[in-house]
Scaffold this motif. Structure first.
Motif, PDB file in Angstrom:
ATOM      1  N   ALA A   1      -8.624 -14.315  30.329  1.00 30.25           N
ATOM      2  CA  ALA A   1      -8.151 -13.082  29.919  1.00 30.25           C
ATOM      3  C   ALA A   1      -8.330 -12.514  28.626  1.00 30.25           C
ATOM      4  O   ALA A   1      -8.834 -11.243  28.530  1.00 30.25           O
ATOM      5  N   THR A   2      -8.165 -13.141  27.700  1.00 30.91           N
ATOM      6  CA  THR A   2      -8.313 -12.814  26.309  1.00 30.91           C
ATOM      7  C   THR A   2      -9.789 -12.619  26.139  1.00 30.91           C
ATOM      8  O   THR A   2     -10.057 -11.481  25.457  1.00 30.91           O
ATOM      9  N   ALA A   3     -10.508 -13.324  26.426  1.00 29.95           N
ATOM     10  CA  ALA A   3     -12.112 -13.242  26.529  1.00 29.95           C
ATOM     11  C   ALA A   3     -12.625 -11.732  26.834  1.00 29.95           C
ATOM     12  O   ALA A   3     -13.592 -11.255  26.193  1.00 29.95           O
ATOM     13  N   PHE A   4     -11.949 -11.387  27.746  1.00 28.55           N
ATOM     14  CA  PHE A   4     -12.402 -10.054  28.560  1.00 28.55           C
ATOM     15  C   PHE A   4     -11.346  -8.978  28.151  1.00 28.55           C
ATOM     16  O   PHE A   4     -11.278  -7.938  28.897  1.00 28.55           O
ATOM     17  N   ARG A   5     -10.394  -9.276  27.151  1.00 31.69           N
ATOM     18  CA  ARG A   5      -9.438  -8.189  26.979  1.00 31.69           C
ATOM     19  C   ARG A   5      -8.829  -7.573  28.242  1.00 31.69           C
ATOM     20  O   ARG A   5      -8.737  -6.439  28.479  1.00 31.69           O
ATOM     21  N   ALA A   6      -8.253  -8.465  29.052  1.00 35.17           N
ATOM     22  CA  ALA A   6      -7.482  -8.177  30.237  1.00 35.17           C
ATOM     23  C   ALA A   6      -6.129  -9.120  30.129  1.00 35.17           C
ATOM     24  O   ALA A   6      -6.106 -10.078  29.433  1.00 35.17           O
ATOM     25  N   LEU A   7      -5.447  -8.571  30.801  1.00 31.05           N
ATOM     26  CA  LEU A   7      -4.034  -9.311  31.207  1.00 31.05           C
ATOM     27  C   LEU A   7      -4.570 -10.219  32.317  1.00 31.05           C
ATOM     28  O   LEU A   7      -5.329 -10.034  33.197  1.00 31.05           O
ATOM     29  N   PRO A   8      -3.391 -11.285  32.191  1.00 30.63           N
ATOM     30  CA  PRO A   8      -3.656 -12.218  33.277  1.00 30.63           C
ATOM     31  C   PRO A   8      -3.657 -11.500  34.956  1.00 30.63           C
ATOM     32  O   PRO A   8      -4.323 -12.150  35.658  1.00 30.63           O
ATOM     33  N   SER A   9      -2.682 -10.553  34.855  1.00 30.23           N
ATOM     34  CA  SER A   9      -2.524 -10.059  36.089  1.00 30.23           C
ATOM     35  C   SER A   9      -3.962  -9.291  36.695  1.00 30.23           C
ATOM     36  O   SER A   9      -3.938  -9.084  37.645  1.00 30.23           O
ATOM     37  N   GLU A  10      -4.672  -9.086  35.745  1.00 34.85           N
ATOM     38  CA  GLU A  10      -6.048  -8.562  35.927  1.00 34.85           C
ATOM     39  C   GLU A  10      -7.099  -9.741  36.466  1.00 34.85           C
ATOM     40  O   GLU A  10      -8.291  -9.379  36.681  1.00 34.85           O
ATOM     41  N   VAL A  11      -6.751 -10.657  36.165  1.00 30.25           N
ATOM     42  CA  VAL A  11      -7.778 -11.934  36.479  1.00 30.25           C
ATOM     43  C   VAL A  11      -7.717 -12.350  37.836  1.00 30.25           C
ATOM     44  O   VAL A  11      -6.579 -12.585  38.263  1.00 30.25           O
ATOM     45  N   ARG A  12      -8.789 -12.459  38.704  1.00 29.78           N
ATOM     46  CA  ARG A  12      -8.780 -12.822  39.895  1.00 29.78           C
ATOM     47  C   ARG A  12      -9.504 -14.319  39.960  1.00 29.78           C
ATOM     48  O   ARG A  12     -10.644 -14.594  39.388  1.00 29.78           O
ATOM     49  N   LEU A  13      -9.084 -15.320  40.790  1.00 31.06           N
ATOM     50  CA  LEU A  13      -9.617 -16.729  40.677  1.00 31.06           C
ATOM     51  C   LEU A  13      -9.616 -16.884  42.096  1.00 31.06           C
ATOM     52  O   LEU A  13      -9.150 -16.780  43.067  1.00 31.06           O
ATOM     53  N   ILE A  14     -10.905 -17.573  42.375  1.00 26.34           N
ATOM     54  CA  ILE A  14     -11.314 -18.048  43.699  1.00 26.34           C
ATOM     55  C   ILE A  14     -11.535 -19.727  43.378  1.00 26.34           C
ATOM     56  O   ILE A  14     -12.313 -19.993  42.566  1.00 26.34           O
ATOM     57  N   ALA A  15     -11.010 -20.417  44.232  1.00 31.40           N
ATOM     58  CA  ALA A  15     -11.153 -21.890  43.978  1.00 31.40           C
ATOM     59  C   ALA A  15     -10.950 -22.614  45.601  1.00 31.40           C
ATOM     60  O   ALA A  15     -10.006 -22.000  46.243  1.00 31.40           O
ATOM     61  N   ALA A  16     -11.439 -23.949  45.318  1.00 37.10           N
ATOM     62  CA  ALA A  16     -11.244 -24.635  46.632  1.00 37.10           C
ATOM     63  C   ALA A  16     -10.099 -25.866  46.328  1.00 37.10           C
ATOM     64  O   ALA A  16      -9.814 -26.734  47.331  1.00 37.10           O
ATOM     65  N   HIS A  17      -9.601 -25.631  45.273  1.00 32.91           N
ATOM     66  CA  HIS A  17      -8.521 -26.621  44.870  1.00 32.91           C
ATOM     67  C   HIS A  17      -7.287 -26.270  44.646  1.00 32.91           C
ATOM     68  O   HIS A  17      -7.079 -25.290  43.905  1.00 32.91           O
ATOM     69  N   SER A  18      -6.097 -26.596  45.184  1.00 29.78           N
ATOM     70  CA  SER A  18      -4.906 -25.865  45.351  1.00 29.78           C
ATOM     71  C   SER A  18      -4.328 -26.057  43.777  1.00 29.78           C
ATOM     72  O   SER A  18      -3.544 -25.113  43.582  1.00 29.78           O
ATOM     73  N   TRP A  19      -4.509 -27.143  43.250  1.00 30.47           N
ATOM     74  CA  TRP A  19      -3.952 -27.237  41.766  1.00 30.47           C
ATOM     75  C   TRP A  19      -4.535 -26.096  41.064  1.00 30.47           C
ATOM     76  O   TRP A  19      -3.726 -25.636  39.977  1.00 30.47           O
ATOM     77  N   VAL A  20      -5.831 -25.619  41.091  1.00 32.62           N
ATOM     78  CA  VAL A  20      -6.421 -24.709  40.462  1.00 32.62           C
ATOM     79  C   VAL A  20      -5.617 -23.282  40.812  1.00 32.62           C
ATOM     80  O   VAL A  20      -5.195 -22.436  39.678  1.00 32.62           O
ATOM     81  N   ILE A  21      -5.349 -23.068  41.776  1.00 30.51           N
ATOM     82  CA  ILE A  21      -4.805 -21.825  42.489  1.00 30.51           C
ATOM     83  C   ILE A  21      -3.527 -21.934  41.965  1.00 30.51           C
ATOM     84  O   ILE A  21      -2.884 -20.832  41.190  1.00 30.51           O
ATOM     85  N   THR A  22      -2.554 -22.790  41.964  1.00 28.95           N
ATOM     86  CA  THR A  22      -1.532 -23.056  41.477  1.00 28.95           C
ATOM     87  C   THR A  22      -1.117 -22.642  40.105  1.00 28.95           C
ATOM     88  O   THR A  22      -0.290 -21.783  39.428  1.00 28.95           O
ATOM     89  N   GLY A  23      -2.013 -23.253  39.102  1.00 24.09           N
ATOM     90  CA  GLY A  23      -2.307 -22.843  37.511  1.00 24.09           C
ATOM     91  C   GLY A  23      -2.549 -21.366  37.300  1.00 24.09           C
ATOM     92  O   GLY A  23      -1.860 -20.912  36.593  1.00 24.09           O
ATOM     93  N   ALA A  24      -3.114 -20.940  38.440  1.00 17.40           N
ATOM     94  CA  ALA A  24      -3.508 -19.446  37.998  1.00 17.40           C
ATOM     95  C   ALA A  24      -2.467 -18.415  38.555  1.00 17.40           C
ATOM     96  O   ALA A  24      -2.016 -17.637  37.856  1.00 17.40           O
ATOM     97  N   LEU A  25      -1.932 -18.942  39.594  1.00 15.72           N
ATOM     98  CA  LEU A  25      -0.625 -18.180  40.078  1.00 15.72           C
ATOM     99  C   LEU A  25       0.629 -18.304  39.152  1.00 15.72           C
ATOM    100  O   LEU A  25       1.111 -17.085  38.636  1.00 15.72           O
ATOM    101  N   LEU A  26       0.815 -19.395  38.445  1.00 12.02           N
ATOM    102  CA  LEU A  26       1.734 -19.631  37.747  1.00 12.02           C
ATOM    103  C   LEU A  26       1.654 -18.728  36.057  1.00 12.02           C
ATOM    104  O   LEU A  26       2.559 -18.667  35.389  1.00 12.02           O
ATOM    105  N   THR A  27       0.247 -18.578  36.057  1.00  6.43           N
ATOM    106  CA  THR A  27      -0.033 -17.900  34.908  1.00  6.43           C
ATOM    107  C   THR A  27      -0.185 -16.281  34.748  1.00  6.43           C
ATOM    108  O   THR A  27       0.017 -15.648  33.931  1.00  6.43           O
TER     109      THR A  27
END
Length: 138
Positions: free
Chosen positions: A83-109
């Protein structure tokens, strides 16, 4: 594993092909409004090599390693770094992953996340994704 086997394993991991749908999906996303970033727990040189060997490096605007912030996913620090590298808020970041633990980390952020379903990958009940895609579906 011996110290002699470790480099061989890294070499093998660096030459894995992408899942069959990845290249087409990344090309479609590249036509949209989003900047594409590969966020990995791998060290940067391994990540770059993996993406180049898979023939998909050019489909990413940037590659970022969680190793650079000294906290691996699913900690919030790597997602905040994107988010910081692209001058965005975390809520503007979209993540696609096939690992649930990566999804969980993104959502909690505070990011939005989509789970890419692959055989053997199970979505965790801890973090429900914003979207879900099953192989073979549009």
């Amino acid at each position: 594993m011996t110290k002699h086997q470790a480099p061989q394993i890294v070499d093998l991991m660096s030459s894995l092909p992408p899942h069959s749908e990845v290249t087409t999906a990344l090309r479609k996303l590249a036509d949209g409004p989003f900047r594409q970033v590969a966020l990995t727990n791998s060290v940067m040189h391994v990540a770059e090599q993996q993406l180049r060997n898979a023939g998909i490096r050019e489909l990413f605007d940037r590659v970022m390693s969680a190793d650079s912030v000294r906290k691996l996913k699913p900690a919030d620090v790597p997602y905040h770094a994107v988010a910081t590298a692209f001058r965005a808020l975390p809520s503007e970041v979209r993540l696609i992953a096939a690992h649930s633990w990566v999804i969980t980390g993104a959502l909690l952020t505070g990011c939005k996340a989509a789970f890419e379903s692959h055989p053997g990958m199970v979505l965790s009940p801890i973090g429900r994704p914003s979207a879900r895609h099953r192989r073979g579906q549009p």
